[in-house]
Design a protein around this motif. Structure first.
Motif, short mmCIF file in Angstrom:
data_model
loop_
_atom_site.label_atom_id
_atom_site.label_comp_id
_atom_site.label_asym_id
_atom_site.label_seq_id
_atom_site.Cartn_x
_atom_site.Cartn_y
_atom_site.Cartn_z
N UNK A 74 -30.11 -38.57 25.77
CA UNK A 74 -30.77 -37.39 26.69
C UNK A 74 -30.41 -36.04 26.00
N UNK A 75 -29.69 -36.08 25.67
CA UNK A 75 -29.31 -34.03 24.57
C UNK A 75 -30.57 -34.38 23.50
N UNK A 76 -31.34 -35.24 22.54
CA UNK A 76 -31.81 -35.17 21.69
C UNK A 76 -33.60 -35.31 22.84
N UNK A 77 -33.68 -35.71 23.52
CA UNK A 77 -35.08 -35.83 24.33
C UNK A 77 -35.41 -34.08 25.09
N UNK A 78 -33.94 -33.84 25.65
CA UNK A 78 -34.59 -32.55 26.72
C UNK A 78 -35.49 -31.04 26.00
N UNK A 79 -35.67 -31.14 24.40
CA UNK A 79 -35.76 -30.06 24.12
C UNK A 79 -37.49 -30.62 24.26
N UNK A 80 -37.96 -31.32 24.69
CA UNK A 80 -39.77 -31.74 24.65
C UNK A 80 -39.73 -31.03 25.86
N UNK A 81 -38.86 -31.06 27.32
CA UNK A 81 -39.19 -30.46 28.59
C UNK A 81 -38.46 -29.25 27.63
N UNK A 133 -41.93 -48.00 22.10
CA UNK A 133 -41.05 -48.53 23.33
C UNK A 133 -39.98 -46.73 22.83
N UNK A 134 -39.89 -46.00 23.42
CA UNK A 134 -39.03 -44.97 23.42
C UNK A 134 -38.66 -44.23 25.26
N UNK A 135 -37.31 -43.83 24.35
CA UNK A 135 -36.63 -43.61 25.31
C UNK A 135 -37.71 -41.57 26.49
N UNK A 136 -38.65 -42.02 25.85
CA UNK A 136 -39.39 -39.75 26.09
C UNK A 136 -40.31 -40.81 26.66
N UNK A 137 -40.67 -42.18 27.27
CA UNK A 137 -41.65 -42.02 28.27
C UNK A 137 -40.96 -41.43 29.16
N UNK A 138 -40.01 -41.71 29.60
CA UNK A 138 -39.19 -42.13 31.13
C UNK A 138 -39.53 -40.10 31.52
#
Length: 432
Positions: free
Chosen positions: A384-391, A412-417
């Protein structure tokens, strides 16, 4: 242009913080996967680790980046002056009592250091700060971690995954207290499931190091003190700004609880003197410090820039599982007067998370019900430390739920969440 440095270029983050700790955590993460190889249909015989080599790799990573900073200074024609600098004027620094540097502007970026537990000095033997914990003289067997912010939880995670029996004590009513309450609750359960003992609403006193360990008295929520023995203690109760002995008092520089006050652009109350980073106050994060430096320099250069917006600074904890967030928690948003819409999507509903074997965690989003503004985002789980930048980008662009809903996320990616959490806030989640 010159920079005065008394230790190593790159500061605490590069040499003794963000970077070397991530190297340590990567080693413990891989070790965790090795010891759980059977869950992936794999077989590994008698896994083990060499703590000295794990530490050596961490130091080499920091050393490599330190050399890179030296190269950047040379490339950009910045003179590096080694020594201890003291302000002897608003725009004058005296190094080691002899060499005098004059300029039109001076930026103070002296950072901060670990706060000691009252009455107990960290000795590097049995009682550690984060610096000692990065170069351990021995592997702890029974470890007490005092403080459950990002630093405390990261070291608790590292040493737990490498075999130590870990207890975490937090004086507030929940761990990771700056995070959303749902994230704190999830993390407490996750870490306890891993075998850690988590004590909240508790206080530590009478920490007494000895030849073979450390005794500490812990008073829990019930008010009953309990004295226990540990092999080592990590003190992670915050930081102290490095403002002593650098000449601030003589210049009349305004401070607040030891931190230098600036105006959001880096300016202090003294003409020509600027302050950035940990010495200038919370949040004590490297990316905040770096951005403050850019703002200050661009302001000095006469460019039109915006002041630092601390509400847009993301926070990351690189434990197992990881934690990341930006903006307001649900409670703070309600306290600020917002009517909110909250979305939440679990890792178990995501195909990539299940395929990775990382199905624990969630993504939570908080929106203003009237405007659709993204007030905050909170995540716990793998990567999630890599995903947060999207927000973070979404907030910077003042994106509403409508734009996020109409954004195509790869599968399929974790970003779909991230997408599903937004949809869930408005009753439109597709896959759970």
């Amino acid at each position: 242009m010159a920079i005065v440095e008394r230790e190593k270029l790159g500061g605490i983050c590069l040499n003794w913080g963000c970077i070397p700790t991530k190297a340590l955590l990567r080693s413990s993460e891989i070790y965790h996967y090795i010891t759980h190889a059977s869950a992936y249909g794999l077989s590994v015989e008698k896994p083990s680790f060499d703590l000295a080599k794990v530490t050596e790799r961490s130091r080499k990573v920091a050393g490599q980046l330190n050399s890179g900073v030296k190269g950047l200074m040379k490339k950009n024609k910045v003179t590096v002056v080694e020594g201890n600098g003291v302000l002897t004027g608003a725009t004058q620094i005296t190094v080691d009592g002899s060499r005098v540097l004059d300029g039109r502007h001076v930026i103070v970026a002296t950072g901060a250091r670990a706060r000691d537990l009252p009455g107990v000095k960290a000795d590097g033997d049995r009682v550690w700060t984060y610096r000692h914990a990065m170069v351990p003289p021995a592997m702890p067997t029974k470890l007490l971690v005092i403080g459950s912010g990002a630093i405390g939880i990261e070291f608790a995670s590292f040493y737990s995954d490498t075999g130590a029996e870990v207890t975490v004590v937090e004086m507030l009513d929940r761990i990771l207290p700056v995070e959303d309450a749902d994230v704190s609750a999830f993390m407490e359960k996750a870490l306890a499931k891993q075998g850690m003992r988590i004590l909240t609403g508790a206080k530590v006193s009478d920490v007494t190091p000895g030849k073979d360990g450390v005794s500490a008295t812990i008073t829990g929520k019930d008010g009953k003190p309990e004295t226990l023995q540990y092999s080592h203690v990590i003190v992670a109760i915050g930081i102290v700004p490095n403002t002593e002995g650098i000449g601030l008092e003589a210049l009349g520089v305004a401070t607040d609880r030891g931190h230098i006050v600036n105006d959001g652009y880096g300016r202090t109350n003294v003409e020509g003197l600027w302050a950035i980073g940990d010495v200038a106050g919370a949040p004590w994060l490297a990316h905040k410090a770096s951005h403050e430096g850019i703002i200050a320099v661009e302001t000095i250069a006469g460019q039109h820039v915006h002041p630092m917006d601390k509400a847009g600074i993301p926070g990351c904890t690189y434990s197992r599982p990881q934690v990341a967030s930006v903006g307001m928690t649900e409670a703070l948003a309600i306290e600020a007067g917002h009517e909110v819409k909250v979305g939440k999507f679990p890792f178990i509903g995501n195909g990539k998370a299940i395929a990775l074997g990382e199905a624990e965690g969630f993504v939570k989003t908080v929106f203003d019900a009237g405007t659709g503004a993204l007030l905050g985002a909170h995540m716990v789980g793998a990567e999630v430390t890599e995903l947060i930048q999207g927000y973070v980008i979404a907030r910077q662009l003042e994106t509403t739920e409508a734009e996020l809903m109409h954004t195509v996320f790869p599968h399929p990616t974790l970003s779909e969440m991230m997408h599903e959490s937004v949809l869930d806030a408005y009753g439109r989640a597709l896959h759970y």
